[in-house]
Design a protein around this motif. Sequence first.
Motif, PDB file in Angstrom:
ATOM      1  N   THR A 145       1.017  -1.170   0.170  1.00 30.82           N
ATOM      2  CA  THR A 145       0.168  -0.078  -0.106  1.00 30.82           C
ATOM      3  C   THR A 145       0.896   1.354  -0.195  1.00 30.82           C
ATOM      4  N   LEU A 195      -1.213   4.109  -0.689  1.00 29.84           N
ATOM      5  CA  LEU A 195      -3.181   3.320  -0.549  1.00 29.84           C
ATOM      6  C   LEU A 195      -3.178   3.426   0.807  1.00 29.84           C
ATOM      7  N   VAL A 234      -3.999   1.408   4.477  1.00 30.73           N
ATOM      8  CA  VAL A 234      -3.943   0.359   4.917  1.00 30.73           C
ATOM      9  C   VAL A 234      -4.733   0.532   5.947  1.00 30.73           C
ATOM     10  N   VAL A 275      -6.925  -3.977  -1.000  1.00 30.83           N
ATOM     11  CA  VAL A 275      -7.257  -3.171  -0.948  1.00 30.83           C
ATOM     12  C   VAL A 275      -7.310  -1.973  -2.100  1.00 30.83           C
ATOM     13  N   ARG A 305      -8.217   1.301  -5.085  1.00 34.80           N
ATOM     14  CA  ARG A 305      -8.242   2.636  -4.627  1.00 34.80           C
ATOM     15  C   ARG A 305      -9.786   2.956  -4.895  1.00 34.80           C
ATOM     16  N   SER A 316     -11.560  -1.953   1.253  1.00 32.15           N
ATOM     17  CA  SER A 316     -10.898  -2.609   1.763  1.00 32.15           C
ATOM     18  C   SER A 316     -11.858  -4.097   1.601  1.00 32.15           C
ATOM     19  N   THR A 353       0.666  -6.006  -6.482  1.00 38.65           N
ATOM     20  CA  THR A 353      -0.969  -5.634  -7.044  1.00 38.65           C
ATOM     21  C   THR A 353      -2.316  -6.214  -7.011  1.00 38.65           C
TER      22      THR A 353
END
Lengths: 305, 305
Positions: free
Chosen positions: A75, A80, A82, A117, A119, A128, A173
Motif C-alpha cells: 500500500t 493507498l 491500509v 485494498v 483505490r 478494503s 497488486t
Amino acid sequence: MAPPATDPQEEPVTSTVVVLDPARPEGALVDPSVPLVRIDDQGLTRGDGVFETMRAVDGRVQKFSAHHRRLTASTRLAQLPVPSEELCRRAVELALAHAAPGGDGGLGAEHSVKITVSRGTPEDGPWSWIVVSPVPESTFRQRREGVDVVLLPRGHDPAHDAGYPWLLPGAKTLSYAINMAALRHARSLGAEEAIFTAGGRRVLEGATSSVVCARVRDGNRVLVTPEPSHGILPGTTQAKIFDAARRDGWELGYGPLYPADLMTSDAVWLVSSVRLAVPVRRLDAQPLPVDPGLTRLVTGYVTAD
Amino acid sequence: MAPPATDPQEEPVTSTVVVLDPARPEGALVDPSVPLVRIDDQGLTRGDGVFETMRAVDGRVQKFSAHHRRLTASTRLAQLPVPSEELCRRAVELALAHAAPGGDGGLGAEHSVKITVSRGTPEDGPWSWIVVSPVPESTFRQRREGVDVVLLPRGHDPAHDAGYPWLLPGAKTLSYAINMAALRHARSLGAEEAIFTAGGRRVLEGATSSVVCARVRDGNRVLVTPEPSHGILPGTTQAKIFDAARRDGWELGYGPLYPADLMTSDAVWLVSSVRLAVPVRRLDAQPLPVDPGLTRLVTGYVTAD
C-alpha cells in the motif's frame, strides 16, 4: 478457446465477505452473491489495488503479521491507505466466524483468507474487503500429487525495475493479467503451473508462488531459493520455511538458480501461503525426484506455530 | 499521502452503462450508481480483462473499426471472447442515446466511450460493458494549455517481451497499476503526465498515450513517433494522424527517439483517442516549443472523418 484459468482458491465456493469502507470502518459482513463493486472502481478499471492471501487453519490465520507487513509495504508503494493490523485481525475473525466449514486435507480445517485494498471509485475513494473461502480439494490434491511445471521467459529481468518506485517493485497488486496468462499458457502445454525465467534462463518465481529446492548430499542438507527482492516478490512462505529450516540444521542458499540446478535437486517445490509446499513432479516434461518425506518436513516448517 | 491519481475520463461524472452478459447478450442499460460487479470478478481480483477507450463526437464514435480490431487482438492474446463489431456498435449507440449531454470544448459534443471485456467470475464467465461519459473540462483544458511531462524509466525494454504471448504484448489489459503509479509519481514531481523510457533513455510511450513530435525545417515537415509494436502499444490515434499527415505531404519517421530529439522538436504531443493531441509544454522541467497552429493541424488529422 481454452477454458479460463482460475486460481484454485477462486473456484466457485461458498465465500464469506467482510467489507471495510467509510460507511463500515470496523468491517461488516455482506452478501457476496450480489454485486458489491461499482463499475468505476479503479481496482477494476485499472487493476489499481493490492492484496494478500493467507491461510487459516482451525480458525487461526498463519503468519498474520508478516502478511500485514507486506500488505503495508504494497500500500505504501501504491499510495493507498491500509487498515491497521488490529482492524484487519478483527475483520478476518468476523469473516471466519461466519465461514462455511474449512476444507480438510488432513492438516485441520483450512480456509484461504484474502484481503484486498482497492483505490475504489474517484467519488468514494479507497476501501478494503476480506474474502474467506474453504480451501478446495484441488489444493489438497496438488499437495499430495505435485504439479507439472513449464519454464516461461519473463521477457526481461524484473530486477531492472527495482530502483523505480513507480514500477511498484515488490508490491502485490491486482494487476495480475500476465501471471494469469502464463498459467493459461502452461495449461495449454499440458502443465499446471509456470515458473518465470529471466535472461540466461535464470529462475525467478512461479506465476503465483515462490520456488524452493532441496539438495541432500553426503549428509549436507541445503535449501535454495532465487535471491529474494532481486526482481521477485519476497515470499512470506519461503521466508518461514527458511527460518524453521535454519533452526533445524539446514544450510540455506539464495540463487541464482538455473534450470539445471532444479533438474539436479532432490526436491523442488512451489510454495505459497495456501498451497504450502507443492512438489514439482515434472519440469518442462522432464521428471524430477519427488520425496514425500522431504515434502512432509518442509510442510511442517510452514505449518508450525 | 498524495491524492489518488484519477484518469481525466474517470472523474465522477454522469455515466451511462450498457452491460452485455449471458443474460443480456444484446446489451441492456443498467444503473451505474449501484454496484454491478461481483467481488470475485477476475477483472477485479486479477486485472484480468481488456479494454478500449474511444471518442464520440455528436453521437458518432471515431475510428470504431480500428478500436474493435485492437480490442479483438487484445482478447485473442488474453483468450477472452469479444462481442462482434456490430453488437458493440449497437450497444454503444444505446448508451450514447441515453447519455448526459456531451462536453463541448469547441469541437462538438464529446463523450468518451469505454468498452471492457472481463473474465468475470469463475461461475458466470466473461462479460462486457460499455461506459459512456461526457468528456470533462479538464481534458479540454489540457488540449488548450498543454501539460508538463516527466520522463520515467520503464525499468526494462518492453520490446524484450514481444516474443512471448503469455506476456500479453500489445494487449490493452486492465492491469494498469504501474501506469497509474507513474502518473501519481509525475504529479508528485509537479508534472501532469509521464513518458516511459527504456535503456539509454530511449522514448517509449506515455503512461496512457502515444508520443508524436514534429520537425519543421527548411520546408521539410516530418512527424516522428517511437517505432510502433517495438514494446509499446500501437496507438490508433497515432496511426490516424500519420495516415492523414502522409496524404497532406508530411514525411513520417519511426523512432528511436531520445530526450534530445524531443527537446529539439518544434512540437511534441501526447496523443490518444479522447485527449486528441495534447501539447507537451515542459519535459523534465525544460520548456518545449508549443505551436498552436501545428496542434490545430494535427488535431484536424485525428478528428477528420
